[in-house]
Structure formats: structure tokens, C-alpha cells
Design an enzyme around this catalytic site. Sequence first.
Site, PDB file in Angstrom:
ATOM      1  N   THR A 103       0.820  -1.374  -0.037  1.00  0.00           N
ATOM      2  CA  THR A 103       0.139  -0.092  -0.071  1.00  0.00           C
ATOM      3  C   THR A 103       0.991   1.258  -0.098  1.00  0.00           C
ATOM      4  OG1 THR A 103      -1.944  -1.060   1.183  1.00  0.00           O
ATOM      5  CG2 THR A 103      -1.708   1.166   1.306  1.00  0.00           C
ATOM      6  N   THR A 135       5.362  11.138   7.594  1.00  0.00           N
ATOM      7  CA  THR A 135       5.312  11.117   9.004  1.00  0.00           C
ATOM      8  C   THR A 135       6.514  11.631   9.854  1.00  0.00           C
ATOM      9  OG1 THR A 135       5.359   9.861  10.952  1.00  0.00           O
ATOM     10  CG2 THR A 135       5.682   8.560   9.036  1.00  0.00           C
ATOM     11  N   ASP A 136       6.721  11.868  11.059  1.00  0.00           N
ATOM     12  CA  ASP A 136       8.086  12.350  11.824  1.00  0.00           C
ATOM     13  C   ASP A 136       8.811  11.013  11.883  1.00  0.00           C
ATOM     14  OD1 ASP A 136       6.335  11.181  13.651  1.00  0.00           O
ATOM     15  OD2 ASP A 136       6.782  12.952  15.014  1.00  0.00           O
ATOM     16  N   GLU A 137       8.152   9.860  11.757  1.00  0.00           N
ATOM     17  CA  GLU A 137       8.594   8.537  12.354  1.00  0.00           C
ATOM     18  C   GLU A 137       9.647   8.207  11.141  1.00  0.00           C
ATOM     19  OE1 GLU A 137       6.167   5.440  13.802  1.00  0.00           O
ATOM     20  OE2 GLU A 137       4.673   6.697  14.247  1.00  0.00           O
ATOM     21  N   TYR A 160       6.365   0.186   9.366  1.00  0.00           N
ATOM     22  CA  TYR A 160       5.757   1.196   9.005  1.00  0.00           C
ATOM     23  C   TYR A 160       6.642   2.314   8.424  1.00  0.00           C
ATOM     24  CZ  TYR A 160       3.070   5.308   9.804  1.00  0.00           C
ATOM     25  OH  TYR A 160       2.457   6.691   9.554  1.00  0.00           O
ATOM     26  N   SER A 163       8.241   1.798   5.235  1.00  0.00           N
ATOM     27  CA  SER A 163       7.418   2.111   3.996  1.00  0.00           C
ATOM     28  C   SER A 163       7.154   3.563   3.634  1.00  0.00           C
ATOM     29  CB  SER A 163       6.306   1.014   4.138  1.00  0.00           C
ATOM     30  OG  SER A 163       5.304   1.512   4.955  1.00  0.00           O
ATOM     31  N   LYS A 164       6.919   4.313   4.785  1.00  0.00           N
ATOM     32  CA  LYS A 164       6.675   5.779   4.654  1.00  0.00           C
ATOM     33  C   LYS A 164       7.905   6.282   4.144  1.00  0.00           C
ATOM     34  CE  LYS A 164       3.515   7.798   5.453  1.00  0.00           C
ATOM     35  NZ  LYS A 164       2.202   7.982   4.826  1.00  0.00           N
TER      36      LYS A 164
HETATM   37  N1  NAD Z   1      -2.463   9.396  12.716  1.00  0.00           N
HETATM   38  C1  NAD Z   1      -1.489   9.652  12.824  1.00  0.00           C
HETATM   39  O1  NAD Z   1      -0.929  10.094  14.193  1.00  0.00           O
HETATM   40  C2  NAD Z   1      -0.262  10.082  11.844  1.00  0.00           C
HETATM   41  C3  NAD Z   1       0.940  10.804  12.180  1.00  0.00           C
HETATM   42  C4  NAD Z   1       1.860  10.891  10.983  1.00  0.00           C
HETATM   43  C5  NAD Z   1       1.460  10.509   9.799  1.00  0.00           C
HETATM   44  N2  NAD Z   1       0.293  10.101   9.518  1.00  0.00           N
HETATM   45  C6  NAD Z   1       0.203   9.763   8.223  1.00  0.00           C
HETATM   46  O2  NAD Z   1      -1.208  10.262   7.813  1.00  0.00           O
HETATM   47  C7  NAD Z   1      -1.925   9.573   6.897  1.00  0.00           C
HETATM   48  C8  NAD Z   1      -3.189   9.171   7.085  1.00  0.00           C
HETATM   49  O3  NAD Z   1      -3.176   8.617   8.491  1.00  0.00           O
HETATM   50  P1  NAD Z   1      -4.702   7.960   9.343  1.00  0.00           P
HETATM   51  O4  NAD Z   1      -4.105   8.099  10.921  1.00  0.00           O
HETATM   52  O5  NAD Z   1      -5.760   8.867   9.035  1.00  0.00           O
HETATM   53  O6  NAD Z   1      -4.584   6.539   8.797  1.00  0.00           O
HETATM   54  P2  NAD Z   1      -6.063   5.640   8.939  1.00  0.00           P
HETATM   55  O7  NAD Z   1      -5.344   4.298   8.938  1.00  0.00           O
HETATM   56  O8  NAD Z   1      -6.877   6.209  10.024  1.00  0.00           O
HETATM   57  O9  NAD Z   1      -6.661   5.903   7.550  1.00  0.00           O
HETATM   58  C9  NAD Z   1      -5.976   5.372   6.167  1.00  0.00           C
HETATM   59  C10 NAD Z   1      -7.004   5.245   5.118  1.00  0.00           C
HETATM   60  O10 NAD Z   1      -6.298   5.098   4.043  1.00  0.00           O
HETATM   61  C11 NAD Z   1      -7.191   3.922   3.312  1.00  0.00           C
HETATM   62  N3  NAD Z   1      -6.549   3.215   2.393  1.00  0.00           N
HETATM   63  C12 NAD Z   1      -5.714   2.204   2.932  1.00  0.00           C
HETATM   64  N4  NAD Z   1      -5.029   1.463   2.011  1.00  0.00           N
HETATM   65  C13 NAD Z   1      -5.739   2.108   0.810  1.00  0.00           C
HETATM   66  C14 NAD Z   1      -5.433   1.824  -0.498  1.00  0.00           C
HETATM   67  N5  NAD Z   1      -4.508   0.971  -1.082  1.00  0.00           N
HETATM   68  N6  NAD Z   1      -6.174   2.776  -1.494  1.00  0.00           N
HETATM   69  C15 NAD Z   1      -7.042   3.713  -0.869  1.00  0.00           C
HETATM   70  N7  NAD Z   1      -7.108   3.901   0.314  1.00  0.00           N
HETATM   71  C16 NAD Z   1      -6.384   3.079   1.208  1.00  0.00           C
HETATM   72  C17 NAD Z   1      -7.883   3.203   4.456  1.00  0.00           C
HETATM   73  O11 NAD Z   1      -9.006   2.819   4.337  1.00  0.00           O
HETATM   74  C18 NAD Z   1      -8.040   4.119   5.398  1.00  0.00           C
HETATM   75  O12 NAD Z   1      -9.297   5.177   5.229  1.00  0.00           O
HETATM   76  C19 NAD Z   1      -1.052   8.322   6.560  1.00  0.00           C
HETATM   77  O13 NAD Z   1      -0.272   8.343   5.468  1.00  0.00           O
HETATM   78  C20 NAD Z   1      -0.161   8.211   7.832  1.00  0.00           C
HETATM   79  O14 NAD Z   1       1.026   7.508   7.543  1.00  0.00           O
HETATM   80  C21 NAD Z   1      -0.557   9.715  10.615  1.00  0.00           C
END
Ligand code: NAD
Length: 343
Positions: A103, A135-137, A160, A163-164
Site C-alpha cells: 500500500t 510522518t515524523d517516524e 511502517y 515503508s513511509k
Molecule cells: N495518525 C497519525 O497520528 C499520523 C501521524 C503521522 C503521519 N500520519 C500519516 O497520515 C496519513 C493518514 O493517517 P491516518 O491516521 O488517518 O490513517 P488511517 O489508518 O486512519 O486511515 C488510512 C485510510 O487509508 C485508506 N487506505 C488504506 N489502503 C488504501 C489503498 N490501497 N487505497 C486507498 N485507500 C487506502 C484506509 O481505508 C483508511 O481510510 C497516513 O499516510 C499516515 O502515515 C498519521
Amino acid sequence: MFEKTILITGGAGFIGTNFVDYFSSQHPGVRIVDLDALTYAAHPQSFERQKTLANVVPVKGSICDGSLLRDLFDRYCISGVIHFAAESHVDNSIADPVRFVQTNVMGTAALLDVSYKFWEKRGLLDSARFHHISTDEVFGTLGTDGFFTENSPYAPTSPYSASKASADLLVRAYIKTFGMNATISHCSNNYGPWQHAEKFIPTVIGKCLAHEPIPLYGTGLNVRDWLWVEDHCRAVDLIFHQGKSGRNYVISAQHEKTNLDIARAICSIFDELCPWTGHCHQELISFVEDRPGHDFRYASNPERLKRELHWRALGNFYDALRQTVLWYLQEGRHTLNPANTKV
Ligand SMILES: NC(=O)c1ccc[n+]([C@@H]2O[C@H](COP(=O)([O-])OP(=O)(O)OC[C@H]3O[C@@H](n4cnc5c(N)ncnc54)[C@H](O)[C@@H]3O)[C@@H](O)[C@H]2O)c1
């Protein structure tokens, strides 16, 4: 009639749901196509609600599906992408790393390929913006001192974050090799409405509601840097519209808290909002074996975003945390599943 159409991926997930709401109300003249595969992490209710918004077209499908992407670009003449879709839970990446590569890496590669070819063919390469949510990760872990900045070296530690980081490098390659107009943002841990029950804050809330033990990894002293999801949405909107192509931006409110601090704060909010006769919720806090490779501390300095785009975090940490708990109590209770969650 809309002035343009942009593609938002993952708009039914936690941050995506908040972002689609924010962006669609801030920019009513822009049509949003929300492409979401509706994995276990998505909120079908949020996806259904988007069908009622005048400027949102929710589409069920995967970012890995090149022919669907080409069809959407052709049909809606997409002239901007904001890419949230990802597998996002570190524990799941330890259980199934390949799914994260598929993904987060292959999906981003497919999206970049289709975006670049469509915009290049139509002479839109300079004007059409691709914004990638990282992400900061990707910068790994810190000791007790210091901050991540845009210049921190990549040092991911989990499948994770690896991959990011790989996806970020692909975006950078498209900027350098193909002159793509792209930006990247590295946000810290978000909190707010619609976060999936598997994540830390909803887990603590679910356990408090159920009066079940709150299992903290290790000593509970790992530090995270917490960002109110609305502050994140404002930052992404700013970077998408005003960020400089080729640049990356760190997004952080510099609210560093240990996991134990967060659990205690939520317990206090519960003591106030849902008193538990004869008990206080902190009695529920317990400690479990640490996650393998658990990063000790994340903390970022958002100086560039403040200086260049005049962004400021507006969310007061404890008020926003209380608002988050209230949302789960009043509207999001159905999204919690205490039995299946771990911290
Ligand atoms: N939540 C955090 O604290 C955080 C922090 C830093 C970065 N991020 C980044 O922010 C982004 C969103 O994070 P989140 O917490 O809302 O994630 P989440 O897991 O809540 O949501 C991810 C969404 O992506 C969709 N998805 C997954 N695979 C898919 C695909 N192949 N095609 C289309 N849609 C797909 C899922 O159905 C879901 O709706 C991500 O890229 C994550 O790496 C999140």
C-alpha cells in the site's frame, strides 16, 4: 460548476475524514474526489456522509489500481493530489510488513506514475501540485534531547516507517527526475475525532469506558509529540496551496507527552465527565511487555512552517484532548472496541 478537481486519497480514515470536512468547507468551489479502499481502518459512515456534500465525490477503490486512477484523472481532469492513504498502524506492520510495502510504497508509486503522466501530457506539470503526507517516524527515534527538522537524516525503525520513508524517496525522485511540483509533510502523532480504536488515545478512552485495564507498553515513558488534527488540516491546506515545490515541512505543536501523561490526563477527564463511584480511572493503568523496536521519543521543530507559511498550532492540548474524549462519548462511541485494542 467547479473551478478545479483534486484527488484526496484515504479520505475516510482518521485524518482524511477531518481533512475532507475542513477542505470542502474552506474551498467550496473545488471538487474533491476521495479515493479510499475502505479497509478496516476507514469509517464507512464518514464515506457515506461525504456523498451528501455538494463538492465531494467519494469513490471506493485502491491507490494500487492504476487503471482506476487513470480513469479518475481522465474523468475529472484531476489537477492536484493530497495523498493520505496508507496502512498506518505500527503493530500491524510488525505482523504483516509486506502489506505495508504494497500500500504505502507500491500505492504511492502508482499514484505518482499516473499523476505525472496525466499532468505531463496536458502541460499541467508546473501548476498541478502533489502533496504527500509522510510522518515524523521516518526520522527514527530521539534520546531525551533534540528535535527532528526537515534536514534530519532518514532512519526509520519499523516496517511502517520504512515503508513511509520509501514512499517519500519516490516523491523526491519524481521532483528531481521529472520536475514534479510536489511537497511532503512530516507530521507528529495526531489526536482528535475519528481516530481508529486500535490507536493509543481511542484505546485509553475505550478502556476507561469499559473499566478495563489500560495496557501501556513498557514503562509508559515513551514520548510522543501530539498534534490536534484540525491544526494538521490547516497546515496541509497551507502547504498544498503555498508551500514551495520540492520542499518538505515538519508539522508539530511541540506538545511532548509521555504515554503515561496521556493515560493519566484521559483518566482525569473521565473522573470529571463519567465519575466511577468509589474509584478513580487511574487505577486502570497497567504495564505490558514493550513493543519490539519501540521508538523512545519523537519531537519535531516546525520552524520552517512557522517562518515561511505563518502557521501556528491553535489547539490547546488539554482542551483539545477533552474535546476528543467528548466526541467519543457523544458521537464516536460506536467506533470504539475496547476488547480488540492494545496501547
Ligand atoms: N495518525 C497519525 O497520528 C499520523 C501521524 C503521522 C503521519 N500520519 C500519516 O497520515 C496519513 C493518514 O493517517 P491516518 O491516521 O488517518 O490513517 P488511517 O489508518 O486512519 O486511515 C488510512 C485510510 O487509508 C485508506 N487506505 C488504506 N489502503 C488504501 C489503498 N490501497 N487505497 C486507498 N485507500 C487506502 C484506509 O481505508 C483508511 O481510510 C497516513 O499516510 C499516515 O502515515 C498519521
